[in-house]
Motif scaffolding. Structure first.
Motif, PDB file in Angstrom:
ATOM      1  N   HIS A  65      -4.962   3.783  -5.283  1.00  0.00           N
ATOM      2  CA  HIS A  65      -6.092   3.823  -4.347  1.00  0.00           C
ATOM      3  C   HIS A  65      -6.445   5.212  -3.823  1.00  0.00           C
ATOM      4  O   HIS A  65      -7.547   5.423  -3.337  1.00  0.00           O
ATOM      5  CB  HIS A  65      -5.789   2.930  -3.140  1.00  0.00           C
ATOM      6  N   ASP A  80      -6.583   3.445   5.238  1.00  0.00           N
ATOM      7  CA  ASP A  80      -5.751   2.323   4.788  1.00  0.00           C
ATOM      8  C   ASP A  80      -5.842   1.159   5.764  1.00  0.00           C
ATOM      9  O   ASP A  80      -5.952   0.006   5.359  1.00  0.00           O
ATOM     10  CB  ASP A  80      -4.289   2.769   4.651  1.00  0.00           C
ATOM     11  N   ASN A 108       0.796  -1.227   0.000  1.00  0.00           N
ATOM     12  CA  ASN A 108       0.000   0.000   0.000  1.00  0.00           C
ATOM     13  C   ASN A 108       0.826   1.273   0.000  1.00  0.00           C
ATOM     14  O   ASN A 108       0.419   2.290  -0.586  1.00  0.00           O
ATOM     15  CB  ASN A 108      -0.945  -0.019   1.205  1.00  0.00           C
ATOM     16  N   HIS A 118      -9.227   7.381   0.065  1.00  0.00           N
ATOM     17  CA  HIS A 118      -9.094   8.589   0.891  1.00  0.00           C
ATOM     18  C   HIS A 118     -10.030   9.712   0.425  1.00  0.00           C
ATOM     19  O   HIS A 118      -9.699  10.893   0.545  1.00  0.00           O
ATOM     20  CB  HIS A 118      -7.642   9.067   0.885  1.00  0.00           C
TER      21      HIS A 118
HETATM   22 FE   LIG Z   1      -3.474   5.279   1.507  1.00  0.00          FE
END
Ligand SMILES: [Fe+2]
Ligand code: FES
Length: 442
Positions: free
Chosen positions: A223, A377, A217, A228
């Motif tokens: 992502h 996350d 990640n 987010h």
């Molecule tokens: Fe992140």
């Protein structure tokens, strides 16, 4: 592509069956994240065989300074001797196995085991056994051990201290060469004197998921705008209402989206991943409130390089270390579905207190217990792990950007910003190490 289903009996298939790779295929079995025996094999073949980050030199700057850390699941102490020599010791008493040092960090002349008070010098030598010569102590034939086990290799690269239990590991400089070394350098070059220092105590948390979710990640360029979304909206609202985005490089939503389409990712043969973007609106930096700082850096490193130095960069240094924003991050495997993450914000040497404070505020806005981003996350890592319990179709797809990445002369692979090139590099290295002895898991 193959649609083979692997057997759940781990002892019946080789580890490399956990990864399907073809010209347009790259899939990883969920088993690689969830199986206890894979986890144990990782300890032996990955964590004990590669360089693990254990400390930044500012944490052990003075004689007698120490900090505790881990190499995989194994506790270690990083110490600075009176002669300034660095040692990394297995944090285990030679008497009956207790952890000798319970503190996170400190300064000492000796370590005393909390159980029966055997004493060790800062280089690990056993220097005292309580009641050794008592009548009911130890007899003349007693074979006294040397002391705590020393980790075979310890090297310091530009202030980053790594250790490896395998004496035959490649030199650290070779391990980091390429994009990883360049990213470390660029992070340091944000300081006009090329130095960082860790500030305060680190933030430590755990999540119920595999360590590799964090490793993947930290350099995942795909992502951000989705996971987010709440942070993106908040940043927009804050900036719109105050006219100030601080020194956070993300700026408003539209600019964040643009920024994320810039730069590249790099995957190295040792499994490191780099995700980097040149500074957005670079020219404006020289007119903003920190123009003096940017002019100083421009003179020192040149304008072209500064565009990258002042940009956004993240690294996953295989297997346990990352850099992102103004923080070092260390992840520690505890079990297949339990990981500890330690976040160390750092300050730049040679810049104004105001600039460092701005970076710290920006850090707090996203990371840490009150941050608006990192919690997203963590939640996803737990969701990742939970999803793996549905095993009927067990393959995770890591094929993004496979069709337009390109090999570089130094052996690295370069991909577009949201490409999973970095993840494929991680998994290839994982497979190389896990199958190094050419035998099935048993
Ligand atoms: Fe992140
Ligand atoms: S276990 Fe350490 S002194 Fe006994």
């Amino acid at each position: 592509m193959k649609t083979q289903t692997i057997s759940w009996r781990v002892d019946e298939y080789p580890v490399d069956a956990l990864i399907q790779e073809g010209p347009a295929t790259f899939r990883v079995s969920g088993r690689a994240y969830s199986d206890q025996r894979i986890f144990e094999l990782e300890q032996e073949r990955i964590f004990q065989k590669t360089w693990n980050f254990v400390a930044h030199e500012s944490e052990v700057a003075k004689p007698g300074d120490f900090k505790t850390a881990h190499i995989g699941t194994q506790p270690v102490i990083v110490t600075r001797g009176q002669d300034m020599a660095l040692s990394v010791l297995l944090n285990r008493c030679v008497h009956r196995g207790a952890v000798v040092c319970r503190e996170r960090s400190g300064n000492t002349r000796a370590f005393v085991c909390p159980y029966h008070a055997w004493t060790y010098a800062t280089d690990g030598r056993l220097t005292g056994i309580t009641g050794r010569d008592d009548p009911n102590g130890y007899g003349p034939d007693f074979v006294q051990p040397q002391g705590m086990q020393r980790v075979a290799r310890v090297e310091n690269y530009r202030g980053f201290i790594f250790a490896c239990m395998d004496p035959g590991v490649v030199p650290l400089e070779q391990y980091l060469a390429g994009g990883a070394a360049q990213l470390l350098e660029r992070k340091l070059q944000q300081s006009p004197v090329g130095k960082i220092r860790l500030t305060g105590r680190p933030f430590v948390g755990t999540y119920e998921g595999n360590w590799k979710f964090q490793a993947e990640n930290i350099v995942d360029g795909y992502h951000f705008m989705y996971t987010h979304k709440a942070f993106v909206n908040l940043q927009q609202k804050y900036g719109d209402s105050t006219g100030d985005f601080g020194v956070h490089k993300g700026d408003n939503a539209a600019k964040m989206r643009l920024l994320r389409a810039r730069g590249n990712v790099l995957g190295s043969r040792f499994g490191h991943g780099i995700n980097q973007k040149p500074a957005a609106e670079f020219e404006q930096l020289f007119e903003g409130p920190h123009s003096e700082y940017y002019n100083q850096l421009s003179e020192k490193y040149g304008r072209d390089e500064l565009e990258w130095i002042a940009g956004v960069g993240a690294a996953c240094i295989f297997p346990n270390f990352g850099l992102i924003h103004n923080q070092l991050r260390v992840w520690r495997p505890i079990g297949p579905a339990m990981t500890e993450v330690t976040v160390y914000p750092y300050a730049l040497e040679g810049v104004s207190d105001e600039y460092n404070a701005g970076m710290l505020r920006s850090h707090e806005r996203f990371y840490g217990p009150a941050g608006y981003g990192a919690v997203d996350d963590i939640e996803v890592f737990a969701l990742n792990q939970q999803g793996l319990s549905a095993t009927q179709n067990d393959w995770l797809i890591l094929e993004r950007g496979m069709h337009n990445e390109k090999p570089l002369e130094n052996g690295e692979i370069e991909g577009l910003p949201s490409s999973e090139t970095v993840h494929r590099a991680f998994w290839r290295s994982w497979r190389d190490l896990m199958t190094a002895q050419g035998r099935a898991v048993q």
